[in-house]
Design a protein around this motif. Structure first.
Motif, PDB file in Angstrom:
ATOM      1  N   CYS A  29       0.833  -1.216   0.000  1.00 58.76           N
ATOM      2  CA  CYS A  29       0.000   0.000   0.000  1.00 58.76           C
ATOM      3  C   CYS A  29       0.864   1.261   0.000  1.00 58.76           C
ATOM      4  O   CYS A  29       0.398   2.333  -0.400  1.00 58.76           O
ATOM      5  CB  CYS A  29      -0.961   0.006   1.183  1.00 58.76           C
ATOM      6  SG  CYS A  29      -0.155  -0.097   2.793  1.00 58.76           S
ATOM      7  N   TYR A 125      -5.994   4.130   6.689  1.00 55.85           N
ATOM      8  CA  TYR A 125      -6.287   3.212   5.586  1.00 55.85           C
ATOM      9  C   TYR A 125      -6.673   1.826   6.104  1.00 55.85           C
ATOM     10  O   TYR A 125      -6.042   1.338   7.021  1.00 55.85           O
ATOM     11  CB  TYR A 125      -5.090   3.097   4.616  1.00 55.85           C
ATOM     12  CG  TYR A 125      -5.560   2.561   3.301  1.00 55.85           C
ATOM     13  CD1 TYR A 125      -6.214   3.396   2.421  1.00 55.85           C
ATOM     14  CD2 TYR A 125      -5.477   1.216   3.006  1.00 55.85           C
ATOM     15  CE1 TYR A 125      -6.744   2.895   1.251  1.00 55.85           C
ATOM     16  CE2 TYR A 125      -6.000   0.708   1.848  1.00 55.85           C
ATOM     17  CZ  TYR A 125      -6.631   1.547   0.971  1.00 55.85           C
ATOM     18  OH  TYR A 125      -7.183   1.053  -0.172  1.00 55.85           O
ATOM     19  N   PRO A 126      -7.758   1.222   5.610  1.00 52.44           N
ATOM     20  CA  PRO A 126      -8.471   1.389   4.348  1.00 52.44           C
ATOM     21  C   PRO A 126      -9.678   2.342   4.388  1.00 52.44           C
ATOM     22  O   PRO A 126     -10.532   2.288   3.503  1.00 52.44           O
ATOM     23  CB  PRO A 126      -8.921  -0.025   4.021  1.00 52.44           C
ATOM     24  CG  PRO A 126      -9.256  -0.591   5.366  1.00 52.44           C
ATOM     25  CD  PRO A 126      -8.197  -0.017   6.285  1.00 52.44           C
ATOM     26  N   ARG A 128     -11.128   6.009   3.889  1.00 59.77           N
ATOM     27  CA  ARG A 128     -10.827   7.284   3.249  1.00 59.77           C
ATOM     28  C   ARG A 128     -11.878   8.291   3.715  1.00 59.77           C
ATOM     29  O   ARG A 128     -13.075   7.983   3.750  1.00 59.77           O
ATOM     30  CB  ARG A 128     -10.881   7.180   1.722  1.00 59.77           C
ATOM     31  CG  ARG A 128      -9.686   6.459   1.141  1.00 59.77           C
ATOM     32  CD  ARG A 128      -8.462   7.323   1.232  1.00 59.77           C
ATOM     33  NE  ARG A 128      -7.344   6.766   0.496  1.00 59.77           N
ATOM     34  CZ  ARG A 128      -6.114   6.760   0.962  1.00 59.77           C
ATOM     35  NH1 ARG A 128      -5.851   7.249   2.144  1.00 59.77           N
ATOM     36  NH2 ARG A 128      -5.139   6.260   0.243  1.00 59.77           N
TER      37      ARG A 128
END
Length: 193
Positions: A29, A125-126, A128
């Motif tokens: 990521c 993250y994940p 947003r």
């Protein structure tokens, strides 16, 4: 969607599972993607402040990029994001002996060298967060790079919001998180009926 204060939270934050599995994903990521990590305006000064503490952990190429363009740039969408190396690695990445990509800022934080864990978009993250005029949207972001985290999270039955408790409190506060937790418990009991 559920509303907590000035946020609208996707139900996926409550019913999806997630637990990073670094041994399998290798920290991709911090490498994959179209641009660097999104930054809040207040984070630019923090990144510059922490830079001397992590400088020796950064790759020579990352140092070169930072010397040329700084710690951040404006991407194609007009967002301020962390600088990247050769269209891939965030400039703040470092690698461990097993080849896992990690965050040099987070490493310094864990070593007690700074009070700044890492940019909030990375920490969350994940999830947003998108700011609109009257509210913030809190959404779960699916990315193929994190498929192994979804699998491990499901195996461990760890919802996204529980996995991200610390960064959610950092972003929105303890009271907000308690309200989210209550929604999560109610959602879970409804799903079990």
């Amino acid at each position: 969607m559920i509303q907590i204060e000035d946020t609208l939270v996707s139900l996926e934050v409550l019913d999806r599972y997630f637990l990073c599995d670094l041994s399998k994903c290798k920290g991709m990521c911090c490498v994959e993607g179209d641009s660097g990590a999104p930054l809040e305006d207040s984070e630019l000064a923090k990144l510059r402040e922490v830079l001397p503490l992590i400088w020796n952990d950064l790759s020579p190429k990352a140092r070169e990029v930072i010397n040329k363009q700084g710690v951040a740039y404006i991407d194609e969408e007009g967002d301020t994001v962390t600088s990247i190396v050769d269209g891939e690695d965030c400039v703040f990445t470092c690698y461990d002996a097993d080849g896992n990509c990690k965050c040099a800022i987070e490493k310094a934080y864990r070593e007690g060298k700074t009070d700044f864990p890492k940019p909030i978009s990375c920490h969350l993250y994940p999830i947003r967060v998108t700011q609109y005029r009257d509210f913030k949207a809190v959404n779960y972001h699916r990315w193929s790079v994190c498929k192994v985290a979804e699998i491990l999270g499901k195996k461990e039955r760890l919802p996204v919001y529980e996995f991200l408790k610390e960064p959610l409190i950092r972003k929105f506060g303890e009271a907000w998180y308690k309200a989210l937790e209550k929604c999560g418990e109610e959602w879970k009991s409804q799903m079990e009926e």
